[in-house]
Design a protein around this motif. Structure first.
Motif, PDB file in Angstrom:
ATOM      1  N   LEU B  81       0.847  -1.209   0.000  1.00 45.73           N
ATOM      2  CA  LEU B  81       0.000   0.000   0.000  1.00 45.73           C
ATOM      3  C   LEU B  81       0.874   1.249   0.000  1.00 45.73           C
ATOM      4  CD1 LEU B  81      -3.094  -0.082   2.376  1.00 45.73           C
ATOM      5  CD2 LEU B  81      -3.026  -0.044  -0.124  1.00 45.73           C
ATOM      6  N   LYS B  82       1.921   1.218   0.823  1.00 42.29           N
ATOM      7  CA  LYS B  82       2.838   2.349   0.920  1.00 42.29           C
ATOM      8  C   LYS B  82       3.474   2.629  -0.435  1.00 42.29           C
ATOM      9  CE  LYS B  82       4.854   2.213   4.905  1.00 42.29           C
ATOM     10  NZ  LYS B  82       5.796   1.750   5.963  1.00 42.29           N
ATOM     11  N   ALA B 107      -3.930   1.389   7.897  1.00 37.18           N
ATOM     12  CA  ALA B 107      -2.741   1.804   7.154  1.00 37.18           C
ATOM     13  C   ALA B 107      -3.115   2.710   5.984  1.00 37.18           C
ATOM     14  CB  ALA B 107      -1.983   0.577   6.651  1.00 37.18           C
ATOM     15  N   ALA B 108      -4.198   2.388   5.283  1.00 34.91           N
ATOM     16  CA  ALA B 108      -4.633   3.206   4.146  1.00 34.91           C
ATOM     17  C   ALA B 108      -4.948   4.621   4.618  1.00 34.91           C
ATOM     18  CB  ALA B 108      -5.860   2.566   3.480  1.00 34.91           C
ATOM     19  N   ILE B 113      -4.663   7.594   1.806  1.00 34.94           N
ATOM     20  CA  ILE B 113      -5.535   7.090   0.728  1.00 34.94           C
ATOM     21  C   ILE B 113      -6.780   6.428   1.316  1.00 34.94           C
ATOM     22  CG2 ILE B 113      -3.757   6.848  -1.052  1.00 34.94           C
ATOM     23  CD1 ILE B 113      -3.628   3.826  -0.299  1.00 34.94           C
ATOM     24  N   GLY B 114      -7.150   6.883   2.523  1.00 34.57           N
ATOM     25  CA  GLY B 114      -8.369   6.358   3.162  1.00 34.57           C
ATOM     26  C   GLY B 114      -9.605   6.614   2.312  1.00 34.57           C
ATOM     27  N   SER B 149     -12.541   2.712   4.959  1.00 36.24           N
ATOM     28  CA  SER B 149     -12.077   3.689   5.939  1.00 36.24           C
ATOM     29  C   SER B 149     -13.259   4.590   6.301  1.00 36.24           C
ATOM     30  CB  SER B 149     -10.970   4.549   5.342  1.00 36.24           C
ATOM     31  OG  SER B 149      -9.882   3.755   4.968  1.00 36.24           O
ATOM     32  N   ASP B 150     -13.125   5.300   7.444  1.00 35.51           N
ATOM     33  CA  ASP B 150     -14.207   6.193   7.865  1.00 35.51           C
ATOM     34  C   ASP B 150     -14.450   7.295   6.836  1.00 35.51           C
ATOM     35  OD1 ASP B 150     -14.570   4.743  10.140  1.00 35.51           O
ATOM     36  OD2 ASP B 150     -13.343   6.052  11.409  1.00 35.51           O
TER      37      ASP B 150
END
Lengths: 281, 281
Positions: B81-82, B107-108, B113-114, B149-150
């Motif tokens: 992802l990184k 992590a995202a 990039i959430g 993600s939120d």
């Protein structure tokens, strides 16, 4: 070789998944099949399909059979043997299909039909039960353990082996005690673990429909007949208890490895399991 | 709906069983598939089959994809992802296929990039791994958990759902933490029990070829990749530990019931398991 050479007429007591599948295979091979079951609906269905001729309650009709197969839950097998013993001729092969063997082989000896009795355990079937679950070809490529009494006739042991071979099975001889020790691990242990997992998931609020294909495989045996498996497990309780203790220890080892900072503590356990899996391919 | 409507080009990092199967399905649907794997042989095979165009090591090529799928072992997902984060446009959907979700979703978010990340967990696959095990139609009727993600964009959550639906999957939204709690029981627990049983059988001298069809099903997951499952189990260790304790208790209860003179002590346990099984049909 055709099953007909040594078996023109078979009597099957118990027309469930295993007995019913046996009836289907034998009938298809041209063998006359006499059948009995305490479940009248199953008998009626088997007779209607033209596969089986019904035996009377007294079971005296088994006297004309070349092979008598006791295909009832292991808890009832001794009682059925007692009932058919008076009708067994010197040249009749008597067998069963139960998952435990020591008690039934001993009972045949005590009943005076040790010479005729060669216990069988076909490693076939699934979690379902009853005539409705029976099918042609169930024994294809299935290992079939044969456990004879000490005084069993050699020709009847040979007939038992040929009987299963003709149905596609792969007979292998083993002592009844050794069989029960081995099967405690090879069959009864996986059944109990599958059922225990089912209960743990039930209590954890997880439905079987929440599982992926792998989880569904692991829990398939949780669907087995409670009565059938209560009988099997109780009959092999001592060996099964030891196997369960061993499995509990291996699970606890996994649990401890989970919190080990060394990743390899856990990895090496999964690797042992996979090596075992690969060696059995 | 066709996957093409919202995804003309997909980048898949990791061409194993899941990533490879995804590549096959997408390619068959007319999607351009860019692929990467650290296993050069798998990449070469995927390219040779005309299914995948190879991405360079830097992964900068993912910038042209509408959907980026991280299909690597969960232990490596954050690193991948990184690596791709700098190439993610506002309108790119980024997803993964891992069996644990809390860490990757977190992590995202941390990587900025959430808004684009909607984690996926398709309940599909089997004990095998690698491009060689991949196949068309793997996701047919598979439940696919979606964990966003939120701050995830609603349109990208919707695109993720349509993406899996177009491959035959059945997407369902769930919080990442709740997912991991649930899957500790629904997936990780059966995996560990299957492996523990494999070890117990190995130590007990029972080969997998000694098992009947039921025992083989219970132990199929023992053949899973040690590395893949070490990563999953460690990432969900706390929840899995609790699930293992519960399973150990249920097995011990079975063991105690075995020696209970009351037959019903054991029967009632098999019956709970079967009721659970039947309720999930």
């Amino acid at each position: 070789m055709s099953v007909l050479e040594e078996c023109r007429c078979a009597a099957i007591i118990g027309l469930g998944l295993v007995g019913g599948s046996l009836a289907r295979d034998l009938s298809a091979a041209g063998v006359r099949v006499l059948g009995y079951d305490t479940n009248r609906d199953d008998v009626a269905a088997a007779v209607r399909s033209g596969i089986v001729a019904a035996l009377d309650d007294g079971l005296a009709g088994v006297a004309v059979a070349d092979v008598i197969v006791v295909a009832v839950p292991v808890e009832c097998a001794t009682d059925v043997l007692k009932q058919v013993a008076p009708f067994v001729s010197p040249g009749t092969l008597v067998t069963d299909v139960g998952s435990t063997k020591a008690r039934v082989v001993g009972a045949a000896f005590v009943l005076g039909i040790g010479a005729q009795f060669v216990g069988s355990h076909p490693m076939a079937g699934d979690h379902r039960s009853g005539w409705g679950a029976s099918r042609v070809g169930l024994f294809e490529k299935a290992r079939v353990y044969l456990c004879a009494s000490d005084n069993a006739r050699d020709d009847l042991i040979e007939r038992a082996a040929n009987f299963w071979r003709s149905l596609g099975g792969e007979p292998t001889r083993i002592g009844a005690g050794e069989h029960d020790q081995k099967l405690a691990r090879a069959s009864h242990l996986p059944h109990v673990l599958s059922a225990a997992l089912g209960i743990a998931l039930a209590r954890g609020g997880v439905s079987r429909s929440d599982l992926g294909p792998g989880g569904r495989d692991v829990t398939r045996l949780a669907g087995s007949s409670p009565d059938l498996w209560t009988g099997i497990a109780r009959e092999n309780a001592a060996a099964l208890e030891r196997a369960l203790v061993d499995a509990e220890n291996e699970i606890a080892e996994f649990r401890r490895a989970l919190s080990d900072p060394d990743r390899n503590a856990l990895r090496s356990r999964f690797a042992i399991a996979r090596d075992w899996f690969d060696a059995g391919l």
